[in-house]
Scaffold this active site. Structure first.
Site, PDB file in Angstrom:
ATOM      1  N   LYS A  27      24.717  -4.344 -10.467  1.00 50.58           N
ATOM      2  CA  LYS A  27      24.713  -4.001  -8.978  1.00 50.58           C
ATOM      3  C   LYS A  27      25.983  -3.698  -8.435  1.00 50.58           C
ATOM      4  O   LYS A  27      26.885  -4.493  -8.760  1.00 50.58           O
ATOM      5  CB  LYS A  27      24.027  -5.182  -8.070  1.00 50.58           C
ATOM      6  N   GLY A  53      12.016   0.159   7.249  1.00 48.57           N
ATOM      7  CA  GLY A  53      12.977   1.102   6.725  1.00 48.57           C
ATOM      8  C   GLY A  53      12.252   2.117   5.836  1.00 48.57           C
ATOM      9  O   GLY A  53      11.025   2.382   5.675  1.00 48.57           O
ATOM     10  N   HIS A  54      13.266   2.421   4.668  1.00 49.41           N
ATOM     11  CA  HIS A  54      12.656   3.477   3.619  1.00 49.41           C
ATOM     12  C   HIS A  54      11.400   2.964   2.987  1.00 49.41           C
ATOM     13  O   HIS A  54      10.571   3.758   2.719  1.00 49.41           O
ATOM     14  CB  HIS A  54      13.724   3.528   2.530  1.00 49.41           C
ATOM     15  N   VAL A  55      11.445   1.777   2.378  1.00 48.02           N
ATOM     16  CA  VAL A  55      10.189   1.129   1.763  1.00 48.02           C
ATOM     17  C   VAL A  55       9.076   0.726   2.737  1.00 48.02           C
ATOM     18  O   VAL A  55       7.933   1.202   2.317  1.00 48.02           O
ATOM     19  CB  VAL A  55      10.551   0.056   0.833  1.00 48.02           C
ATOM     20  N   TYR A  74       8.325   1.721   5.514  1.00 50.58           N
ATOM     21  CA  TYR A  74       7.387   2.847   6.234  1.00 50.58           C
ATOM     22  C   TYR A  74       6.512   3.250   5.328  1.00 50.58           C
ATOM     23  O   TYR A  74       5.346   3.487   5.528  1.00 50.58           O
ATOM     24  CB  TYR A  74       8.198   3.951   6.610  1.00 50.58           C
TER      25      TYR A  74
HETATM   26  P1  NAD Z   1      16.400   0.108   4.554  1.00 47.50           P
HETATM   27  O1  NAD Z   1      17.916  -0.166   5.026  1.00 47.50           O
HETATM   28  O2  NAD Z   1      15.946   1.472   4.870  1.00 47.50           O
HETATM   29  O3  NAD Z   1      15.490  -0.592   5.769  1.00 47.50           O
HETATM   30  C1  NAD Z   1      15.395  -2.063   6.000  1.00 47.50           C
HETATM   31  C2  NAD Z   1      14.945  -2.375   7.285  1.00 47.50           C
HETATM   32  O4  NAD Z   1      15.010  -3.462   7.706  1.00 47.50           O
HETATM   33  C3  NAD Z   1      15.713  -1.394   8.229  1.00 47.50           C
HETATM   34  O5  NAD Z   1      14.856  -0.642   9.190  1.00 47.50           O
HETATM   35  C4  NAD Z   1      16.370  -2.536   9.153  1.00 47.50           C
HETATM   36  O6  NAD Z   1      16.460  -2.193  10.523  1.00 47.50           O
HETATM   37  C5  NAD Z   1      15.263  -3.755   9.045  1.00 47.50           C
HETATM   38  N1  NAD Z   1      15.879  -5.163   9.326  1.00 47.50           N
HETATM   39  C6  NAD Z   1      16.852  -5.526   9.066  1.00 47.50           C
HETATM   40  N2  NAD Z   1      16.964  -6.967   9.312  1.00 47.50           N
HETATM   41  C7  NAD Z   1      15.761  -7.245  10.079  1.00 47.50           C
HETATM   42  C8  NAD Z   1      15.047  -8.358  10.493  1.00 47.50           C
HETATM   43  N3  NAD Z   1      15.948  -9.428  10.738  1.00 47.50           N
HETATM   44  N4  NAD Z   1      13.972  -8.197  11.110  1.00 47.50           N
HETATM   45  C9  NAD Z   1      13.144  -6.984  10.874  1.00 47.50           C
HETATM   46  N5  NAD Z   1      13.894  -6.051  10.444  1.00 47.50           N
HETATM   47  C10 NAD Z   1      15.095  -5.976  10.047  1.00 47.50           C
HETATM   48  O7  NAD Z   1      16.025  -0.654   3.098  1.00 47.50           O
HETATM   49  P2  NAD Z   1      15.072  -0.090   2.244  1.00 47.50           P
HETATM   50  O8  NAD Z   1      15.727   0.725   1.238  1.00 47.50           O
HETATM   51  O9  NAD Z   1      13.802  -0.061   2.774  1.00 47.50           O
HETATM   52  O10 NAD Z   1      14.897  -1.617   1.253  1.00 47.50           O
HETATM   53  C11 NAD Z   1      14.287  -2.648   2.182  1.00 47.50           C
HETATM   54  C12 NAD Z   1      14.567  -3.872   0.975  1.00 47.50           C
HETATM   55  O11 NAD Z   1      14.001  -3.497  -0.445  1.00 47.50           O
HETATM   56  C13 NAD Z   1      15.837  -4.388   0.702  1.00 47.50           C
HETATM   57  O12 NAD Z   1      15.960  -5.703   0.487  1.00 47.50           O
HETATM   58  C14 NAD Z   1      16.243  -3.613  -0.787  1.00 47.50           C
HETATM   59  O13 NAD Z   1      17.102  -4.219  -1.601  1.00 47.50           O
HETATM   60  C15 NAD Z   1      14.853  -3.674  -1.506  1.00 47.50           C
HETATM   61  N6  NAD Z   1      14.483  -2.783  -2.331  1.00 47.50           N
HETATM   62  C16 NAD Z   1      14.615  -1.365  -1.986  1.00 47.50           C
HETATM   63  C17 NAD Z   1      14.043  -0.213  -3.021  1.00 47.50           C
HETATM   64  C18 NAD Z   1      14.117   1.152  -2.639  1.00 47.50           C
HETATM   65  O14 NAD Z   1      13.862   1.753  -3.562  1.00 47.50           O
HETATM   66  N7  NAD Z   1      14.652   1.631  -1.610  1.00 47.50           N
HETATM   67  C19 NAD Z   1      13.772  -0.656  -4.193  1.00 47.50           C
HETATM   68  C20 NAD Z   1      13.796  -2.047  -4.661  1.00 47.50           C
HETATM   69  C21 NAD Z   1      14.079  -3.147  -3.709  1.00 47.50           C
END
Ligand code: NAD
Length: 357
Positions: free
Chosen positions: A80, A183-185, A187
């Site tokens: 990572k 966020g991305h996931v 949603y």
């Molecule tokens: P992202 O940054 O798009 O979304 C995270 C969301 O969480 C944001 O909208 C942010 O405003 C919100 N947030 C942050 N702190 C918060 C809080 N205290 N309360 C409420 N909301 C809060 O990230 P993502 O890509 O959606 O990933 C989310 C999680 O999933 C991360 O931990 C990431 O490591 C994990 N993950 C993501 C993927 C992927 O494909 N994107 C894959 C595996 C794991």
């Protein structure tokens, strides 16, 4: 800052610190294990209080990637990258180009992709200087690109398996799911849950993200400090790690925890606390493996969308197996998953050692 006594250090193979002030780039690539293949894991672009916190994050996340890739049956080890976001303005294109040059120096021992704070556009900048990058849509073969929708599908399948284990049914219609982080996931997960007939409670510190879920999925907003204790059947942490801890676990009303965030448990003991409270915990790295399955497929000749979706749907079956084994042996699911992943990695190390002898 120490490395070998740092929280999160787990006999990592290598830790690379990099510093390119002219591009505003400072960060760490942690390679936990290459026993199963090159270390593969995303790049996080985040604000850290200090470099020690960034190191701990890189160490813990890279170990999680080793376990995730092992259990997802991928021919990759775990690594990572974290890039420390500074306070001032930065040329993001130049920053990620410089990061691409850093990744290239590792000669393929580490392959990067998106994580929190990074986008497909950033990975395009990285790709100008290295081929050891994924998560960029391709014209031919399996398209790939943003892994988030595929991650959400895997989380959905894992959540259904956890619901089956706890409630005896994986029909989520009428169940209430509290989602932290839209966020991305988050949603895409809300979209799948809405389609399945679940009632949604949502919380995001970014109100635009929260509002989108309210208008598109008739979700009800909950403030950040109340989402963990909201009256829900399932809690889905989809923001950042460490949300399940000695303070928050006693406040949980949900009987299932299944979400996308990495490192949801603040410490190992929190897995035991969840079990003692009768809460089924779907181990984070088991159910959020859809994204790495997708970005890995981009590097596999002949990969197809059907193949990727099939592999992601198997996350449900795998989660069910881990939960039953955990129940039978009275071990928290988090520890059972770690044990199974470590066995796979140890076996690969033994095979490599025998081949070298
Ligand atoms: P992202 O940054 O798009 O979304 C995270 C969301 O969480 C944001 O909208 C942010 O405003 C919100 N947030 C942050 N702190 C918060 C809080 N205290 N309360 C409420 N909301 C809060 O990230 P993502 O890509 O959606 O990933 C989310 C999680 O999933 C991360 O931990 C990431 O490591 C994990 N993950 C993501 C993927 C992927 O494909 N994107 C894959 C595996 C794991």
């Amino acid at each position: 800052m120490s490395i070998f006594s740092q929280p999160g250090f787990d006999n990592h193979e290598a830790v690379h610190a990099f510093n390119h002030p002219e591009a505003g780039l400072q960060g760490i690539i942690a390679i936990h294990s290459t026993a199963l293949g090159p270390a593969f894991g995303g790049c996080r672009f985040w604000t850290y209080a200090n470099d020690s916190d960034a190191l701990t994050d890189a160490l813990r996340l890279s170990q999680g990637m080793s376990y995730k890739n092992a259990l997802a049956e991928l021919p990759y080890g775990g690594g990572k990258a974290v890039i420390m976001r500074g306070n001032g303005a930065v040329d993001v294109t130049a920053l990620f180009e410089a990061y691409g040059r850093v990744v290239e120096t590792l000669g393929g021992r580490y392959i990067t992709a998106e994580d929190v704070g990074t986008s497909v556009e950033n990975m395009r900048s990285v790709a100008k200087f290295t081929s050891y990058v994924s998560g960029i849509p391709k014209k031919d073969g399996y398209k790939g690109g943003d892994p988030s929708p595929v991650t959400a599908l895997g989380v959905f399948e894992g959540m259904k398996a956890a619901a089956r284990h706890q409630f005896g049914t994986d029909d989520l219609a009428g169940m209430t799911v509290a989602v932290q982080g839209i966020g991305h996931v988050g949603y895409h997960l809300c979209s799948l849950l809405h389609e399945a007939g679940a009632e949604l409670l949502v919380s995001d510190i970014n109100t635009d993200n929260e509002d989108r879920a309210i208008s598109e999925f008739s979700a009800k907003p909950v403030t950040s400090d109340k989402i963990l204790s909201a009256a829900a059947d399932i809690f889905a942490p989809c923001a950042l790690g460490g949300v399940l801890n000695v303070q928050t676990i006693p406040t949980l009303k949900a009987k299932v925890v299944a979400g996308a965030a990495n490192n949801q448990l603040a410490t190992k003991i929190d897995g035991q606390l969840l079990s003692a409270a009768g809460i089924t915990y779907a181990p984070d790295y088991v159910i959020n493996a859809g994204g790495i399955i997708s970005v890995a497929a981009e590097r596999t000749s002949g990969a197809t969308k059907e193949g990727v979706l099939g592999a992601v749907k198997r996350i449900g079956k795998r989660t069910g197996k881990i939960l039953s084994r955990a129940s039978q042996s009275k071990t928290p699911p988090s520890e059972m998953a770690d044990q199974m992943a470590r066995e796979i990695i140890a076996k690969a190390k033994t095979t490599t050692a025998k081949q070298a002898a």
